[in-house]
Design a protein around this motif. Structure first.
Motif, PDB file in Angstrom:
ATOM      1  N   UNK A 203      -2.952  -4.649   9.301  1.00 24.55           N
ATOM      2  CA  UNK A 203      -1.528  -4.301   9.263  1.00 24.55           C
ATOM      3  C   UNK A 203      -0.911  -4.504   7.882  1.00 24.55           C
ATOM      4  N   UNK A 204      -1.702  -4.999   6.930  1.00 27.83           N
ATOM      5  CA  UNK A 204      -1.198  -5.295   5.594  1.00 27.83           C
ATOM      6  C   UNK A 204      -1.747  -4.287   4.591  1.00 27.83           C
ATOM      7  N   UNK A 205      -0.876  -3.441   4.070  1.00 28.58           N
ATOM      8  CA  UNK A 205      -1.255  -2.444   3.060  1.00 28.58           C
ATOM      9  C   UNK A 205      -1.018  -3.025   1.669  1.00 28.58           C
ATOM     10  N   UNK A 206      -1.996  -2.887   0.785  1.00 31.96           N
ATOM     11  CA  UNK A 206      -1.879  -3.320  -0.602  1.00 31.96           C
ATOM     12  C   UNK A 206      -2.029  -2.086  -1.485  1.00 31.96           C
ATOM     13  N   UNK A 207      -1.059  -1.865  -2.376  1.00 33.26           N
ATOM     14  CA  UNK A 207      -1.074  -0.682  -3.236  1.00 33.26           C
ATOM     15  C   UNK A 207      -0.936  -1.107  -4.692  1.00 33.26           C
ATOM     16  N   UNK A 208      -1.759  -0.508  -5.563  1.00 31.01           N
ATOM     17  CA  UNK A 208      -1.661  -0.737  -6.993  1.00 31.01           C
ATOM     18  C   UNK A 208      -1.245   0.571  -7.664  1.00 31.01           C
ATOM     19  N   UNK A 209      -0.109   0.548  -8.389  1.00 27.03           N
ATOM     20  CA  UNK A 209       0.361   1.706  -9.156  1.00 27.03           C
ATOM     21  C   UNK A 209       0.141   1.449 -10.642  1.00 27.03           C
ATOM     22  N   UNK A 210      -0.328   2.469 -11.342  1.00 30.75           N
ATOM     23  CA  UNK A 210      -0.478   2.401 -12.798  1.00 30.75           C
ATOM     24  C   UNK A 210       0.750   3.036 -13.446  1.00 30.75           C
ATOM     25  N   UNK A 211       1.613   2.225 -14.055  1.00 31.03           N
ATOM     26  CA  UNK A 211       2.831   2.731 -14.674  1.00 31.03           C
ATOM     27  C   UNK A 211       2.564   3.401 -16.018  1.00 31.03           C
ATOM     28  N   UNK A 212       1.368   3.232 -16.548  1.00 29.63           N
ATOM     29  CA  UNK A 212       1.029   3.835 -17.838  1.00 29.63           C
ATOM     30  C   UNK A 212       0.185   5.094 -17.682  1.00 29.63           C
ATOM     31  N   UNK A 213       0.034   5.560 -16.464  1.00 27.46           N
ATOM     32  CA  UNK A 213      -0.768   6.753 -16.204  1.00 27.46           C
ATOM     33  C   UNK A 213      -0.149   7.976 -16.859  1.00 27.46           C
ATOM     34  N   UNK A 214      -1.012   8.862 -17.380  1.00 19.51           N
ATOM     35  CA  UNK A 214      -0.525  10.123 -17.955  1.00 19.51           C
ATOM     36  C   UNK A 214      -0.110  11.101 -16.866  1.00 19.51           C
ATOM     37  N   UNK A 215      -0.509  10.839 -15.648  1.00 20.00           N
ATOM     38  CA  UNK A 215      -0.205  11.718 -14.522  1.00 20.00           C
ATOM     39  C   UNK A 215       0.512  10.905 -13.448  1.00 20.00           C
ATOM     40  N   UNK A 216       1.838  10.820 -13.560  1.00 20.07           N
ATOM     41  CA  UNK A 216       2.609   9.981 -12.641  1.00 20.07           C
ATOM     42  C   UNK A 216       2.649  10.537 -11.225  1.00 20.07           C
ATOM     43  N   UNK A 217       2.255  11.804 -11.061  1.00 27.17           N
ATOM     44  CA  UNK A 217       2.187  12.355  -9.715  1.00 27.17           C
ATOM     45  C   UNK A 217       1.037  11.729  -8.920  1.00 27.17           C
TER      46      UNK A 217
ATOM     47  N   UNK B 237      13.588  12.871 -11.941  1.00 27.89           N
ATOM     48  CA  UNK B 237      13.152  13.853 -12.926  1.00 27.89           C
ATOM     49  C   UNK B 237      11.960  13.391 -13.761  1.00 27.89           C
ATOM     50  N   UNK B 238      11.385  12.241 -13.369  1.00 30.79           N
ATOM     51  CA  UNK B 238      10.110  11.823 -13.944  1.00 30.79           C
ATOM     52  C   UNK B 238       8.951  12.543 -13.252  1.00 30.79           C
ATOM     53  N   UNK B 239       9.239  13.140 -12.099  1.00 31.44           N
ATOM     54  CA  UNK B 239       8.223  13.863 -11.337  1.00 31.44           C
ATOM     55  C   UNK B 239       8.054  15.256 -11.934  1.00 31.44           C
TER      56      UNK B 239
END
Length: 217
Positions: A23-37, A181-183
Motif C-alpha cells: 500500500x506504500x508507493x515510493x516515487x523518485x523524480x529527477x528534477x534535472x532531467x532533460x525530458x520533464x515529461x 508551461x514547463x510541460x
C-alpha cells in the motif's frame, strides 16, 4: 541527478516499499532531467497511483521546478487523491546536490482508503493536520494538464469559453504559477483550451507575469 544518485534512490525506494508493504508507493523524480515529461526514474508499488517508470511529473514536481530553489522546503504529510478515488497520505522530500540545490524528489504515497473507514480509532495514525481537499495525482501529462485547466476554471468561476480577456490573463497567470508551461507543448494546448491564438497567449502570459511582479514589490 547523477547515475550514482539515481541508483542509490532506486535501492532506497525498493527497501522502503518492502518495509511498508504494497500500500506504500515510493516515487523518485529527477528534477534535472532533460525530458520533464518523463521525470520518474524509480517507482515501487506504482499500482497505488497507476503510474509507471518514465511517467511524468506531479503537481508538486511542477511547482518545485517553477519556484526559486532556495525557497523549496520538504512537505510534511498531506492528503492526495488518485483518479480512481484512492485517498493517500503523502510526503515530499527534496533530494539535494552537494551545493544544496534540489536535484530530485523522493515522494511517499500511502494508501489509507480502507483505514479511513476506521478513522475513529486510527485518527492518530492517519491524521495529517491538513483539512484541505486532497490534491489529485495524475497518471500522465495529459491528465495533469487537464487537472490544471480544471483548477483554473474553478479559480475563475466559469468555463474557459465564457472568460473575459482579464479573466483569461488571471487564469494563464495561475497556470504559470502552477508550473503548467514547463510541460512540453502545453502552450499550444492552452491556446486550444482558451480558444486564443499563440500571439494572444504570449501577450496574456507577459501581462500576467508583469502583474505578479508588481504584486511582489
Amino acid at each position: 541527478m547523477s547515475p550514482a544518485q539515481i541508483e542509490f534512490y532506486r535501492r532506497l525506494a525498493k527497501g522502503l516499499a518492502l518495509q511498508f508493504g504494497p500500500n506504500c508507493e515510493i516515487v523518485i523524480h529527477d528534477l534535472e532531467s532533460d525530458d520533464l515529461d518523463h521525470s520518474i526514474v524509480a517507482i515501487e508499488n506504482g499500482h497505488v497511483s497507476g503510474r509507471h517508470l518514465g511517467d511524468g511529473p506531479s503537481h508538486v514536481v511542477l511547482e518545485a521546478l517553477h519556484d526559486a530553489p532556495d525557497k523549496l522546503e520538504d512537505r510534511p504529510p498531506y492528503l492526495t487523491k488518485t483518479s480512481d478515488g484512492k485517498l493517500l497520505k503523502s510526503s515530499t522530500i527534496f533530494i539535494r546536490n552537494e551545493a544544496g540545490w534540489p536535484c530530485g524528489i523522493l515522494a511517499i504515497n500511502f494508501d489509507i482508503t480502507l483505514m479511513t473507514a476506521f478513522s475513529g480509532t486510527l485518527a492518530s495514525l492517519i491524521g495529517t493536520g491538513d483539512h484541505n481537499e486532497p490534491e489529485p495525482i495524475a497518471k500522465n501529462i495529459g491528465d495533469l494538464l487537464d487537472d490544471l485547466f480544471s483548477e483554473c476554471e474553478q479559480m475563475i468561476g466559469k468555463p474557459a469559453a465564457l472568460m473575459t480577456k482579464e479573466e483569461r490573463v488571471r487564469a494563464i497567470g495561475y497556470l504559470d504559477q502552477r508550473g503548467a508551461f514547463l510541460i512540453s507543448k502545453s502552450s499550444q494546448k492552452a491556446c486550444d483550451f482558451f480558444g486564443i491564438s499563440k500571439y494572444s497567449f504570449y501577450s496574456y502570459l507577459d501581462e500576467a507575469k508583469a502583474a505578479s511582479n508588481d504584486d511582489q514589490k
